[in-house]
Design a protein around this motif. Sequence first.
Motif, PDB file in Angstrom:
ATOM      1  N   PRO A   9     -22.576  86.694   7.760  1.00 21.63           N
ATOM      2  CA  PRO A   9     -23.042  87.663   6.765  1.00 21.63           C
ATOM      3  C   PRO A   9     -22.463  89.051   7.023  1.00 21.63           C
ATOM      4  O   PRO A   9     -22.242  89.448   8.163  1.00 21.63           O
ATOM      5  CB  PRO A   9     -24.559  87.664   6.956  1.00 21.63           C
ATOM      6  N   MET A  45     -19.278  85.216  -2.238  1.00 22.41           N
ATOM      7  CA  MET A  45     -20.711  84.988  -2.029  1.00 22.41           C
ATOM      8  C   MET A  45     -21.264  85.923  -0.957  1.00 22.41           C
ATOM      9  O   MET A  45     -22.371  86.457  -1.095  1.00 22.41           O
ATOM     10  CB  MET A  45     -20.969  83.528  -1.657  1.00 22.41           C
ATOM     11  N   LEU A  46     -20.497  86.151   0.098  1.00 23.14           N
ATOM     12  CA  LEU A  46     -20.938  87.061   1.148  1.00 23.14           C
ATOM     13  C   LEU A  46     -21.055  88.491   0.630  1.00 23.14           C
ATOM     14  O   LEU A  46     -22.010  89.204   0.960  1.00 23.14           O
ATOM     15  CB  LEU A  46     -19.976  87.003   2.343  1.00 23.14           C
ATOM     16  N   GLU A  48     -21.584  89.377  -2.535  1.00 27.96           N
ATOM     17  CA  GLU A  48     -22.723  89.399  -3.460  1.00 27.96           C
ATOM     18  C   GLU A  48     -24.040  89.456  -2.688  1.00 27.96           C
ATOM     19  O   GLU A  48     -24.947  90.214  -3.044  1.00 27.96           O
ATOM     20  CB  GLU A  48     -22.671  88.165  -4.364  1.00 27.96           C
ATOM     21  N   GLN A  49     -24.133  88.696  -1.599  1.00 27.71           N
ATOM     22  CA  GLN A  49     -25.343  88.696  -0.775  1.00 27.71           C
ATOM     23  C   GLN A  49     -25.590  90.081  -0.174  1.00 27.71           C
ATOM     24  O   GLN A  49     -26.709  90.604  -0.218  1.00 27.71           O
ATOM     25  CB  GLN A  49     -25.197  87.647   0.329  1.00 27.71           C
ATOM     26  N   TYR A  50     -24.550  90.687   0.373  1.00 31.47           N
ATOM     27  CA  TYR A  50     -24.677  92.010   0.987  1.00 31.47           C
ATOM     28  C   TYR A  50     -25.062  93.059  -0.060  1.00 31.47           C
ATOM     29  O   TYR A  50     -25.974  93.851   0.145  1.00 31.47           O
ATOM     30  CB  TYR A  50     -23.369  92.403   1.676  1.00 31.47           C
ATOM     31  N   GLU A  51     -24.350  93.063  -1.182  1.00 38.59           N
ATOM     32  CA  GLU A  51     -24.598  94.081  -2.198  1.00 38.59           C
ATOM     33  C   GLU A  51     -25.981  93.936  -2.824  1.00 38.59           C
ATOM     34  O   GLU A  51     -26.637  94.926  -3.120  1.00 38.59           O
ATOM     35  CB  GLU A  51     -23.506  94.053  -3.259  1.00 38.59           C
ATOM     36  N   SER A  52     -26.446  92.711  -3.007  1.00 40.22           N
ATOM     37  CA  SER A  52     -27.779  92.535  -3.580  1.00 40.22           C
ATOM     38  C   SER A  52     -28.866  92.966  -2.591  1.00 40.22           C
ATOM     39  O   SER A  52     -29.932  93.425  -2.997  1.00 40.22           O
ATOM     40  CB  SER A  52     -28.002  91.097  -4.039  1.00 40.22           C
ATOM     41  N   ARG A  53     -28.574  92.859  -1.303  1.00 37.16           N
ATOM     42  CA  ARG A  53     -29.526  93.297  -0.275  1.00 37.16           C
ATOM     43  C   ARG A  53     -29.498  94.814  -0.111  1.00 37.16           C
ATOM     44  O   ARG A  53     -30.536  95.466  -0.038  1.00 37.16           O
ATOM     45  CB  ARG A  53     -29.199  92.608   1.055  1.00 37.16           C
TER      46      ARG A  53
END
Length: 90
Positions: A9, A45-46, A48-53
């Motif tokens: 991540p 995907m990584l 998107e995961q970081y930016e959404s968090r």
Amino acid sequence: MRLGCEFSPIESNAALAKTYKLIDKLMSKPELSRAESHMLKLLSMLVEQYESREHPTPEVSAADLLAHLLESRNSSAVADDPNFGEFDYL
């Protein structure tokens, strides 16, 4: 391009910038191998995961969103209508 790297991540803006560089490098290729295509999907995907968090998108109603868009374009005439936001679909 080395494909045998490990993925984890994204935990910082520096890691995000590094990931964007990898994505840009892959996207600039005229054709991707199967492994490169999988790598691009995983990197995306990584990100998107970081930016959404780190930068979550607030929940907004459709009426509030439309009012904001109208206001930002100085088109408040519709938003000033007392019936704005009330819809009768039946």
